[in-house]
Design a protein around this motif. Structure first.
Motif, PDB file in Angstrom:
ATOM      1  N   ARG A 113      -6.970   2.465  -4.448  1.00 47.21           N
ATOM      2  CA  ARG A 113      -7.430   1.882  -3.188  1.00 47.21           C
ATOM      3  C   ARG A 113      -8.942   2.010  -3.013  1.00 47.21           C
ATOM      4  O   ARG A 113      -9.606   1.112  -2.478  1.00 47.21           O
ATOM      5  CB  ARG A 113      -6.705   2.542  -2.015  1.00 47.21           C
ATOM      6  CG  ARG A 113      -7.054   1.913  -0.666  1.00 47.21           C
ATOM      7  CD  ARG A 113      -6.405   2.641   0.473  1.00 47.21           C
ATOM      8  NE  ARG A 113      -6.872   2.154   1.763  1.00 47.21           N
ATOM      9  CZ  ARG A 113      -6.595   2.729   2.925  1.00 47.21           C
ATOM     10  NH1 ARG A 113      -5.832   3.810   2.954  1.00 47.21           N
ATOM     11  NH2 ARG A 113      -7.065   2.235   4.041  1.00 47.21           N
ATOM     12  N   SER A 114      -9.517   3.120  -3.463  1.00 43.05           N
ATOM     13  CA  SER A 114     -10.961   3.289  -3.332  1.00 43.05           C
ATOM     14  C   SER A 114     -11.720   2.232  -4.127  1.00 43.05           C
ATOM     15  O   SER A 114     -12.823   1.820  -3.746  1.00 43.05           O
ATOM     16  CB  SER A 114     -11.368   4.690  -3.805  1.00 43.05           C
ATOM     17  OG  SER A 114     -10.971   4.902  -5.151  1.00 43.05           O
ATOM     18  N   GLU A 115     -11.130   1.751  -5.234  1.00 39.82           N
ATOM     19  CA  GLU A 115     -11.773   0.726  -6.046  1.00 39.82           C
ATOM     20  C   GLU A 115     -11.742  -0.635  -5.351  1.00 39.82           C
ATOM     21  O   GLU A 115     -12.744  -1.345  -5.311  1.00 39.82           O
ATOM     22  CB  GLU A 115     -11.086   0.639  -7.409  1.00 39.82           C
ATOM     23  CG  GLU A 115     -11.362   1.809  -8.327  1.00 39.82           C
ATOM     24  CD  GLU A 115     -12.783   1.799  -8.857  1.00 39.82           C
ATOM     25  OE1 GLU A 115     -13.236   0.732  -9.312  1.00 39.82           O
ATOM     26  OE2 GLU A 115     -13.441   2.846  -8.787  1.00 39.82           O
ATOM     27  N   VAL A 116     -10.588  -1.001  -4.809  1.00 38.37           N
ATOM     28  CA  VAL A 116     -10.481  -2.329  -4.201  1.00 38.37           C
ATOM     29  C   VAL A 116     -11.275  -2.416  -2.904  1.00 38.37           C
ATOM     30  O   VAL A 116     -11.684  -3.497  -2.484  1.00 38.37           O
ATOM     31  CB  VAL A 116      -9.003  -2.694  -3.940  1.00 38.37           C
ATOM     32  CG1 VAL A 116      -8.208  -2.696  -5.230  1.00 38.37           C
ATOM     33  CG2 VAL A 116      -8.363  -1.738  -2.933  1.00 38.37           C
ATOM     34  N   MET A 117     -11.505  -1.293  -2.245  1.00 42.35           N
ATOM     35  CA  MET A 117     -12.291  -1.305  -1.016  1.00 42.35           C
ATOM     36  C   MET A 117     -13.787  -1.358  -1.283  1.00 42.35           C
ATOM     37  O   MET A 117     -14.571  -1.617  -0.364  1.00 42.35           O
ATOM     38  CB  MET A 117     -11.965  -0.064  -0.180  1.00 42.35           C
ATOM     39  CG  MET A 117     -10.533  -0.020   0.327  1.00 42.35           C
ATOM     40  SD  MET A 117     -10.162  -1.349   1.488  1.00 42.35           S
ATOM     41  CE  MET A 117     -11.121  -0.832   2.906  1.00 42.35           C
TER      42      MET A 117
ATOM     43  N   VAL B  84       0.865  -1.180   0.000  1.00 43.34           N
ATOM     44  CA  VAL B  84       0.000   0.000   0.000  1.00 43.34           C
ATOM     45  C   VAL B  84       0.900   1.228   0.000  1.00 43.34           C
ATOM     46  O   VAL B  84       1.877   1.299   0.759  1.00 43.34           O
ATOM     47  CB  VAL B  84      -0.932   0.019   1.228  1.00 43.34           C
ATOM     48  CG1 VAL B  84      -1.877   1.208   1.156  1.00 43.34           C
ATOM     49  CG2 VAL B  84      -1.706  -1.283   1.342  1.00 43.34           C
ATOM     50  N   SER B  85       0.597   2.196  -0.857  1.00 40.95           N
ATOM     51  CA  SER B  85       1.422   3.398  -0.943  1.00 40.95           C
ATOM     52  C   SER B  85       1.300   4.230   0.330  1.00 40.95           C
ATOM     53  O   SER B  85       0.276   4.196   1.016  1.00 40.95           O
ATOM     54  CB  SER B  85       1.006   4.236  -2.162  1.00 40.95           C
ATOM     55  OG  SER B  85      -0.336   4.656  -2.044  1.00 40.95           O
ATOM     56  N   PRO B  86       2.337   5.005   0.691  1.00 40.72           N
ATOM     57  CA  PRO B  86       2.297   5.817   1.914  1.00 40.72           C
ATOM     58  C   PRO B  86       1.160   6.824   1.958  1.00 40.72           C
ATOM     59  O   PRO B  86       0.686   7.161   3.048  1.00 40.72           O
ATOM     60  CB  PRO B  86       3.660   6.527   1.895  1.00 40.72           C
ATOM     61  CG  PRO B  86       4.549   5.617   1.126  1.00 40.72           C
ATOM     62  CD  PRO B  86       3.677   5.020   0.071  1.00 40.72           C
ATOM     63  N   ASP B  87       0.712   7.311   0.816  1.00 41.00           N
ATOM     64  CA  ASP B  87      -0.426   8.232   0.825  1.00 41.00           C
ATOM     65  C   ASP B  87      -1.764   7.510   0.820  1.00 41.00           C
ATOM     66  O   ASP B  87      -2.818   8.154   0.846  1.00 41.00           O
ATOM     67  CB  ASP B  87      -0.343   9.194  -0.363  1.00 41.00           C
ATOM     68  CG  ASP B  87      -0.436   8.472  -1.708  1.00 41.00           C
ATOM     69  OD1 ASP B  87      -0.523   7.220  -1.722  1.00 41.00           O
ATOM     70  OD2 ASP B  87      -0.407   9.156  -2.757  1.00 41.00           O
ATOM     71  N   GLY B  88      -1.734   6.167   0.797  1.00 38.52           N
ATOM     72  CA  GLY B  88      -2.961   5.386   0.852  1.00 38.52           C
ATOM     73  C   GLY B  88      -3.758   5.353  -0.431  1.00 38.52           C
ATOM     74  O   GLY B  88      -4.879   4.837  -0.449  1.00 38.52           O
ATOM     75  N   GLN B  89      -3.198   5.842  -1.542  1.00 36.85           N
ATOM     76  CA  GLN B  89      -3.956   5.934  -2.776  1.00 36.85           C
ATOM     77  C   GLN B  89      -3.887   4.658  -3.610  1.00 36.85           C
ATOM     78  O   GLN B  89      -4.862   4.283  -4.257  1.00 36.85           O
ATOM     79  CB  GLN B  89      -3.452   7.112  -3.616  1.00 36.85           C
ATOM     80  CG  GLN B  89      -4.210   7.308  -4.924  1.00 36.85           C
ATOM     81  CD  GLN B  89      -3.674   8.474  -5.729  1.00 36.85           C
ATOM     82  OE1 GLN B  89      -2.762   9.182  -5.284  1.00 36.85           O
ATOM     83  NE2 GLN B  89      -4.218   8.684  -6.915  1.00 36.85           N
TER      84      GLN B  89
ATOM     85  N   THR C 288       7.187   9.246  -1.248  1.00 43.53           N
ATOM     86  CA  THR C 288       6.297  10.243  -1.845  1.00 43.53           C
ATOM     87  C   THR C 288       5.202   9.622  -2.705  1.00 43.53           C
ATOM     88  O   THR C 288       4.437  10.352  -3.339  1.00 43.53           O
ATOM     89  CB  THR C 288       7.114  11.227  -2.699  1.00 43.53           C
ATOM     90  OG1 THR C 288       7.747  10.504  -3.766  1.00 43.53           O
ATOM     91  CG2 THR C 288       8.166  11.934  -1.858  1.00 43.53           C
ATOM     92  N   SER C 289       5.150   8.302  -2.748  1.00 41.77           N
ATOM     93  CA  SER C 289       4.147   7.574  -3.561  1.00 41.77           C
ATOM     94  C   SER C 289       4.263   7.922  -5.033  1.00 41.77           C
ATOM     95  O   SER C 289       3.270   7.951  -5.760  1.00 41.77           O
ATOM     96  CB  SER C 289       2.730   7.858  -3.055  1.00 41.77           C
ATOM     97  OG  SER C 289       2.579   7.475  -1.708  1.00 41.77           O
ATOM     98  N   GLU C 290       5.482   8.183  -5.513  1.00 42.69           N
ATOM     99  CA  GLU C 290       5.723   8.462  -6.924  1.00 42.69           C
ATOM    100  C   GLU C 290       6.370   7.283  -7.644  1.00 42.69           C
ATOM    101  O   GLU C 290       6.319   7.203  -8.872  1.00 42.69           O
ATOM    102  CB  GLU C 290       6.629   9.689  -7.082  1.00 42.69           C
ATOM    103  CG  GLU C 290       6.011  10.984  -6.619  1.00 42.69           C
ATOM    104  CD  GLU C 290       6.965  12.148  -6.763  1.00 42.69           C
ATOM    105  OE1 GLU C 290       6.664  13.054  -7.556  1.00 42.69           O
ATOM    106  OE2 GLU C 290       8.006  12.149  -6.086  1.00 42.69           O
TER     107      GLU C 290
END
Length: 518
Positions: free
Chosen positions: A414-418, A393-398, A444-446
């Motif tokens: 992440r919003s899709e898988v949840m 999971v990315s640090p920004d949670g995206q 930085t989730s890049e």
């Protein structure tokens, strides 16, 4: 510029713009050029024109002694420094040799030319094609030079100024939102470039003490410039990381305990080590004391070889057999709960807030657990997966990334898988052909770094904003070996790779290194 030794020089005549005279000798012999000295105002004008052609600069407007300007051009422009130019286009080549069009290059004659071939039948190419391939190869290895980057930044600033001027014709609300959005997103200078990754290899982390076996464990300290290495040679080593000396700080040998997993705790005061044993060890770096934990009460496991630490430093999550995930308090090192999923556990990952845990099964199912209640709150299927290996999971949670046995890495929102049981990935990264053993997002989730231990140089870096893989690294001369461990530093300044030869390779990511220096 390309030259053909067999091509004859074209005959020339002295003209008003010429600086040389070509004299023709006897038939069949080469002609030589005799320099002619040109003086006065005519020479100054010729010198300026020659500079414009060779260096690609536009001619400055001439100013006579009286201070008045001479013939001005209609297509004048002004650069970012306020200097007015005219004449030659900025992006046109400064010089082009017409003989290149007639030149043929044998791609089989030299080794460095063979590396530029794109197909098996690619044996002879034209001069412009060969020049284009050389230019592309140079950009892949070294990127754009500093002067080219500065020119591009100047053009971007000019475009931004022109865009802002055009925004004045829009309604006040829309223009304000657009300009505010640019400020919130940050300038283009601080965003990670899209096409090429600026990487430089520096001194190996463990060069002062190379491991006697494969580096199975490699991790940066969460707050200090320290990294650990460990492996089946039963030794934990701590190094100070500066990219130059990388001085060894301490070594801890654990008798009869090959180390398969080692992590710093969240507060950075301890190192937890596990292996193919029923017990595991905790090393207190402040007190310099190592403690053996004889198994986990309430569980009868044959080994505790793999675990992860929650970001809030409260739990250790051990991967057990038959789909069990065992929670241990990081403070007391005692059993506090467990989770049970179908199939075997391939990998687990906490969300950045430590409220949820994602577990990836060998059946391709991903479970989302509520850490507080120990209940499964959602489950989804990784598209196309046969055997699951790693999840992150990315640090920004995206973003959520799932790496499988086949080498495919699916990147999800992440919003899709949840919300869905069969979500569609944003991108399926298919650059690896063997099982995914390592997967990590940068701070930085890049960037998403993925690697496989089954094949040499099997490492890929994914640019998350565009969901593309950086093509310039690793290249054919990287010589990474088989990556047995991978980790990105907390500020993304360094990438560390352990291999089967006992080396802990260190690479500096210049984009983040320069940002941290500023």
């Amino acid at each position: 510029m390309l030259h053909d030794d067999n091509a004859a020089e074209e005959a020339g005549e002295l003209s008003s713009a010429g600086a040389f005279i070509d004299t023709t000798g006897e038939r069949g012999k080469k002609r030589k050029k005799i320099p002619v000295q040109v003086t006065g105002a005519f020479a100054d004008r010729e010198e300026e024109e020659l500079e414009a052609l060779v260096f690609g600069r536009q001619l400055f407007k001439r100013v006579e002694e009286s201070g008045s300007e001479t013939d001005s051009s209609e297509d004048e422009s002004e650069d970012e420094e306020g200097v007015r130019h005219e004449g030659v286009a900025r992006d046109e080549p400064a010089w082009r040799d017409e003989d290149d069009d007639e030149l043929s290059v044998d791609m089989m004659s030299k080794m460095h030319r063979k590396r530029l071939r794109q197909e098996e039948s690619d044996r002879v190419v034209s001069g412009p094609t060969y020049a284009s391939r050389l230019r592309t190869k140079f950009q892949q290895l070294g990127g754009d030079p500093d002067w080219a980057k500065r020119k591009k930044e100047g053009e971007e600033r000019r475009r931004e100024r022109s865009d802002s001027d055009s925004d004045t014709t829009d309604d006040e609300g829309g223009g304000l939102l657009q300009r505010s959005g640019q400020l919130l997103c940050g300038s283009a200078h601080h965003r990670l470039p899209l096409s090429l990754l600026d990487v430089k290899r520096v001194r190996d982390i463990n060069r002062s003490k190379r491991a006697q076996a494969a580096v199975k464990c490699l991790e940066f300290h969460p707050t200090a410039s320290v990294a650990l290495t460990a492996g089946w040679h039963k030794t934990l080593d701590l190094f100070q990381v500066d990219g130059e000396a990388n001085q060894k700080l301490q070594s801890v040998h654990v008798q009869d305990f090959p180390i398969s997993t080692a992590h710093f705790t969240g507060d950075g005061t301890e190192v937890v080590m596990s292996g193919e044993r029923k017990s595991y060890y905790v090393y207190d770096m402040i007190a310099g004391k190592i403690t053996r934990i004889c198994g986990i009460r309430g569980r009868k496991e044959r080994k505790y070889s793999t675990f992860t630490v929650s970001p809030d430093n409260k739990f250790l999550a051990f991967l057990g057999k038959d789909g069990y995930i065992i929670f241990v308090s990081n403070k007391t090192k005692q059993w506090v709960g467990e989770l049970k999923m179908n199939g075997e556990v391939g990998g687990v990952a906490f969300t950045p807030d430590s409220q949820h845990l994602l577990s990836y099964g060998t059946d391709g199912q991903v479970y989302v657990w509520d850490v507080a209640s120990r209940q499964c709150v959602h489950r989804f299927t990784d598209e196309g997966c046969v055997v699951g290996r790693r999840v992150g999971v990315s640090p920004d949670g995206q973003f959520v990334a799932c790496g499988s046995e086949s080498g495919i890495v699916n990147v999800y929102e992440r919003s899709e898988v949840m919300a869905k049981e069969s979500p569609k990935p944003l991108r399926a990264v298919m650059n690896l052909t063997t099982a995914v053993d390592h997967l990590q997002f940068n701070s930085t989730s890049e960037i998403l770094a993925v690697a496989s231990s089954a094949k040499k140089d099997a490492v890929k870096m994914v640019h998350l904003s565009s969901l593309t893989v950086f093509s310039n690294w690793p290249h054919v001369h990287s010589r990474l070996g088989r990556p047995t461990s991978l980790h990105l530093s907390p500020l993304s300044r360094y990438l560390a790779l352990g291999n089967e030869r006992g080396k802990a390779l260190l690479f500096r990511l210049n984009h983040y290194h320069q940002a941290s220096q500023n």
